[in-house]
Design an enzyme around this catalytic site. Structure first.
Site, mmCIF file in Angstrom:
data_model
loop_
_atom_site.group_PDB
_atom_site.id
_atom_site.type_symbol
_atom_site.label_atom_id
_atom_site.label_comp_id
_atom_site.label_asym_id
_atom_site.label_seq_id
_atom_site.Cartn_x
_atom_site.Cartn_y
_atom_site.Cartn_z
ATOM 1 N N CYS A 247 0.590 -1.163 -0.080
ATOM 2 C CA CYS A 247 0.058 -0.220 -0.047
ATOM 3 C C CYS A 247 0.419 1.414 -0.100
ATOM 4 O O CYS A 247 0.038 2.422 -0.412
ATOM 5 C CB CYS A 247 -0.859 -0.194 1.174
ATOM 6 S SG CYS A 247 -1.919 -1.256 1.612
ATOM 7 N N HIS B 21 -3.794 8.225 4.685
ATOM 8 C CA HIS B 21 -3.557 7.090 4.377
ATOM 9 C C HIS B 21 -5.734 6.918 4.494
ATOM 10 O O HIS B 21 -6.114 5.958 3.989
ATOM 11 C CB HIS B 21 -3.005 5.927 5.365
ATOM 12 C CG HIS B 21 -3.018 4.591 5.083
ATOM 13 N ND1 HIS B 21 -3.032 4.758 3.925
ATOM 14 C CD2 HIS B 21 -3.149 3.895 5.179
ATOM 15 C CE1 HIS B 21 -2.562 2.985 3.315
ATOM 16 N NE2 HIS B 21 -3.166 2.419 4.226
ATOM 17 N N GLU C 132 -4.066 5.622 13.055
ATOM 18 C CA GLU C 132 -3.276 7.470 12.229
ATOM 19 C C GLU C 132 -3.754 8.664 13.115
ATOM 20 O O GLU C 132 -3.485 9.449 12.926
ATOM 21 C CB GLU C 132 -3.821 7.485 10.831
ATOM 22 C CG GLU C 132 -3.261 8.290 9.997
ATOM 23 C CD GLU C 132 -3.858 8.086 8.288
ATOM 24 O OE1 GLU C 132 -4.726 7.681 8.313
ATOM 25 O OE2 GLU C 132 -3.178 8.991 7.901
ATOM 26 N N LYS D 104 -9.513 7.997 0.022
ATOM 27 C CA LYS D 104 -10.125 6.360 -0.304
ATOM 28 C C LYS D 104 -12.084 6.270 -0.706
ATOM 29 O O LYS D 104 -12.489 5.338 -0.524
ATOM 30 C CB LYS D 104 -9.050 5.261 0.895
ATOM 31 C CG LYS D 104 -8.102 5.020 0.388
ATOM 32 C CD LYS D 104 -7.548 4.265 1.484
ATOM 33 C CE LYS D 104 -6.223 4.023 1.079
ATOM 34 N NZ LYS D 104 -5.059 5.539 1.783
ATOM 35 N N HIS E 161 -9.760 1.798 -1.410
ATOM 36 C CA HIS E 161 -8.160 1.689 -1.717
ATOM 37 C C HIS E 161 -7.524 0.953 -2.733
ATOM 38 O O HIS E 161 -7.703 -0.485 -2.690
ATOM 39 C CB HIS E 161 -7.826 1.005 -0.107
ATOM 40 C CG HIS E 161 -6.490 0.419 -0.051
ATOM 41 N ND1 HIS E 161 -5.617 0.891 -0.578
ATOM 42 C CD2 HIS E 161 -5.859 0.256 1.330
ATOM 43 C CE1 HIS E 161 -4.521 1.582 -0.034
ATOM 44 N NE2 HIS E 161 -5.013 0.597 1.711
ATOM 45 N N PHE F 46 1.809 -3.093 4.623
ATOM 46 C CA PHE F 46 1.327 -4.294 5.066
ATOM 47 C C PHE F 46 3.084 -4.356 5.598
ATOM 48 O O PHE F 46 4.220 -3.432 4.861
ATOM 49 C CB PHE F 46 0.981 -5.226 4.158
ATOM 50 C CG PHE F 46 -0.254 -5.728 4.004
ATOM 51 C CD1 PHE F 46 -0.904 -5.038 5.278
ATOM 52 C CD2 PHE F 46 -0.190 -7.080 3.514
ATOM 53 C CE1 PHE F 46 -1.953 -5.171 5.087
ATOM 54 C CE2 PHE F 46 -1.788 -7.582 4.072
ATOM 55 C CZ PHE F 46 -2.680 -6.928 4.318
#
Lengths: 403, 409
Positions: free
Chosen positions: B167, B300, B311, B332, B337, B395
């Site tokens: 990501c 994000h 976040e 998003k 995403h 990740f």
């Protein structure tokens, strides 16, 4: 611009695990390529691979963790540990975690997990999916597991650039050091040869097979007919030269220059261009050894020879050249293992042989080393060629200022 | 900070002079801009593959897409869906930058996630069904395939790298591209990334139980997870002097960045937000700016319970009380995403917001919770933005923060 040097190496290869065993294998001309027993090759035209043998993850990783790590991550952790130890660096003690980074080239790590996960989707449907598999399908799993294991918190990235994957990672690592984003960078390449990947290479008809002369990795041999897929990890510790000198540690060598090319130009031109670019930028007059990218594929080897002849018309038949992929096979990130070999060659003054060079291809016309050769090597031209479009060379020199 | 600023002034400045995008809410930059202004959601029922058995059937899929509009049949045999998106976005970006191929050394740096997975899945499904699939379906499987095709199509001779950190891939690709220009490795870099929906990623996120059964609602109290998206975003980076010299349109400058690892867990973020806060602080330091100079955070904001909470905590740690005055939004909520393309899509959104004086809303956001109690911009809003901070967390704890500024600020 700050010079970047290599102060540690860690290797897991088909010819040996650990720096010394690897070196012994290389200079003996040990063939790392064997008939594959780990999985069934009956449906395939090719039968052999350069698999890592005798790797014991327990020597490097706690037992409970091992089960959750794919082979590429295990290789990456083990080789990184060896490399850091070789460089006399303990994260937290010698460098703060935030100033240590990892930039890894990863060739198809996670693909075995992706295959297993998708097989479950196709055969069993969406109701019964294994959540352990999915996070380990990403190519950055190896670098991430390594950063978790070693406590590396600085710049963290994973790159893939076809057969120049490890070289691209090393360039990224050098850049992060020059930009002072980190003080220590763990870099290199890791490959895992999974059955599904082997199947893919075989289906694309890129791999060596027995057409009457045996299934061999035979770079520059007239009867070569493809590469032999391999696996392993070649990890290096990079530092700025000033830091390494201050630490008073062994310096294997210096990254003198890089040169890259892509685009749609004729392959031989690109090879010639990157070599002359690297020589110019490295301010080099002489090359003592060429670490060839030849992998036994009919076209790639010819392209490399053509590029060399074009840019060094008078000299290329005198400079010793060896194609280590004859013993190590080909992995898209195997440039890391070859770079580790380069650094040992600089240190030890022996050039490992190219094996399986039986029927010289007349169109190559290079000085191919077929027996271990003692020579004072100060500068190495490390070739990286990927016929689908990436061309990269690295000029590696001794770190002692001799060159 | 003064020292950082002085160092910054000495460093070569890198600006963005062209952008191209394709995603669920727009096939061009203009369409995407209009959708961002309106807060239009592109998350619908997936038709690309059957996902009836999964807990969610939603994603921001690019609909009514006909590849034959862009490519001939012969070309298409070699291109997977993600490669097509990348080439479409690159074409727009290169035209937008009006480069005229004036002799510069141009490189490519792309971020990808699953790459050619969709093609490989067709191969694999046929194989498991006892058929003999076409081997060329496997060619785009190597993640660097899109970068190779892009360089080949436009004869780009410079350095080429593909970043594969899930990501955060394309955010890192932009940061690294800028460094290659600063280091003199290239004059111009074509950066960004691409992603195509695939069964594997769809099922994968479902298996982790982080997929919202409804279209995702980042930062909202009722959020249940993310919605996937697809597309590509490409940005043209070059040295500021070079861009000014040729009179190029400048969308903004990459003021600074940080890429770090949390060294915590393969999927979960460090839950107090300390690590994400560290990455944002390092990016601020790199950019030579104080936190309060940031006008907008392009989050994000995936919509998962944990991400949005962590976040938010990280933002609070860096901005403290000021955090409540800071507009934060997640695109998003509109484009899903986009994994490997997410950082690129969000960079384009950030630069468009700066240029067109608005803040893209977090579509569908109604009510925060005890932790997520900041200003998530539920409705479209006009605003002057000089500095944007954009987060991408992946990740493996791969975190990248980019900071863009107006070039004439």
């Amino acid at each position: 611009m700050d010079a970047v040097v290599v102060t540690g190496i860690g290797v897991i290869s088909p010819v040996g695990i650990g720096k010394e065993e690897f070196w012994k294998g290389l200079i003996e001309g040990r063939d790392g390529i064997k008939e594959i027993a780990a999985f069934d090759t009956t449906p395939f035209r090719s039968k052999k691979g350069a698999l890592v043998k005798g790797f014991n993850p327990k020597a490097f990783i706690p037992l409970l963790k091992i089960r959750r790590l794919d082979r590429a991550s295990q290789f990456a952790i083990a080789a990184s540990r060896m490399a850091l130890e070789d460089a006399c660096i303990t994260i937290r003690k010698d460098v703060t975690p935030e100033r240590a980074g990892i930039i890894l080239g990863c060739g198809f790590g996670g693909v075995a997990n992706a295959e297993a996960f998708h097989r479950g989707q196709v055969l069993r449907g969406p109701g019964d999916l294994n959540p352990i598999l999915f996070p380990n399908t990403v190519p950055n799993a190896a670098a991430s597991h390594t950063s978790i294991d070693l406590g590396i918190k600085g710049p963290n990235s994973t790159v893939v650039q076809s057969f120049c994957t490890a070289e691209a990672a090393v360039l990224f690592g050098c850049q992060q050091l020059r930009a002072h984003k980190a003080d220590v960078i763990v870099t290199g390449g890791v490959d895992e040869l999974s059955p599904i990947l082997y199947r893919g290479w075989d289906a694309l008809r890129l791999t060596a097979w027995d057409a009457g002369d045996g299934e061999r990795s035979a770079p520059y041999d007239l009867k070569r007919n493809g590469f032999v897929p391999g696996e392993g990890a070649g990890i290096m510790i990079l530092e700025r030269e000033a830091d390494a000198l201050r630490r008073n540690v062994r310096i294997y060598g210096k990254i003198r220059s890089f040169s890259t090319a892509g685009g749609a130009a004729y392959p031989g031109d690109k090879v010639a261009r990157i070599i002359s670019g690297a020589l110019k930028r490295g301010g080099m007059e002489t090359i003592d050894f060429i670490d060839s990218a030849a992998n036994s594929s009919p076209l790639l080897d010819a392209v490399e020879a053509e590029g060399l002849k074009r840019v060094l018309p008078d000299r290329c038949c005198d400079i010793p050249l060896s194609a280590l992929k004859s013993m190590l096979g080909e992995g898209i990130a195997s440039g890391g293992v070859r770079m580790a070999a380069d650094l040992l060659i600089l240190e030890r003054g022996v050039i490992p042989p190219t094996i399986n060079y039986e029927y010289p291809d007349p169109c190559c016309g290079l000085r191919i080393v077929t027996e271990g050769l003692h020579a004072s090597v100060k500068t190495i031209l490390h070739m990286g060629i990927s016929l689908d479009g990436t061309y990269m060379v690295i000029l590696v020199g001794r770190g002692d200022g001799v060159s | 900070l003064i020292r950082e600023r002085e160092m910054k002034d000495k460093k070569k400045k890198v600006v963005i002079t062209g952008m191209g995008i394709i995603c669920a809410t727009g096939g061009t930059k203009g369409e995407f801009l209009a959708s961002l202004r309106d807060g239009r959601q592109g998350i619908r029922g997936v038709t690309l593959f059957d996902c009836s058995g999964y807990p969610s059937q939603f994603a921001a899929q690019i609909e009514e897409y006909d590849p034959l509009v862009f490519f001939d049949k012969r070309e298409l045999r070699r291109l997977s869906r993600v490669d097509q998106f990348v080439l479409i976005a690159a074409q727009e970006a290169l035209a937008d930058a009006e480069l005229n191929r004036d002799g510069g050394h141009t490189g490519v740096c792309l971020g990808v996630g699953a790459g050619g997975m969709l093609s490989a899945e067709i191969y694999h499904r046929q194989l498991l069904g006892g058929k003999r699939p076409r081997p060329s379906l496997l060619l785009p499987f190597v993640p660097s395939y899109a970068a190779d095709r892009l360089a080949e199509r436009y004869h780009l001779q410079g350095p080429k790298t593909t970043i594969t950190t899930a990501c955060s891939s394309s955010a890192t690709a932009i940061a690294y591209g800028a460094e290659l220009i600063r280091g003199g490795e290239a004059d111009v870099m074509v950066c960004g990334g691409g992603e195509a929906l695939s069964e594997l990623t769809f099922g994968g996120f479902c298996s982790l139980k982080v997929m919202d059964p409804l279209p995702c609602r980042p930062f909202d109290a009722r959020r249940q997870g993310l919605s996937l998206g697809e597309g590509a975003a490409v940005l043209i980076l070059e040295g500021k002097e070079r861009a000014m010299g040729r009179g190029a349109r400048i969308y903004g400058e990459l003021l600074g960045y940080s890429l770090g690892g949390e060294a915590f867990h393969i999927t979960a973020p460090e839950e107090t937000g300390t690590e994400e806060a560290r990455i944002m602080r390092e990016a601020l330091r790199d950019a030579g700016i104080r936190p309060e100079e940031v006008d907008y955070i392009n989050a994000h904001g995936t919509g998962t319970i944990l991400n949005d909470q962590v976040e938010t905590l990280a933002i609070k740690e860096v901005w403290r009380k000021e955090a409540y005055q800071l507009p934060i939004s997640s695109v998003k909520s509109m484009v899903g995403h986009c994994l490997g393309a997410a950082g690129g899509v969000e960079a384009v959104a950030s630069l468009l917001a700066m240029r067109h004086h608005f803040i893209p809303p977090t579509a569908g956001f109604e009510q925060g919770d005890e932790i997520c109690d900041l200003d998530y911009v539920p409705q479209k809003r006009e605003a002057e933005i000089e500095i944007v901070l954009s987060n991408s967390f992946a990740f493996g704890g791969n975190c990248t923060t980019l900071i863009f500024g107006k070039e004439d600020r």
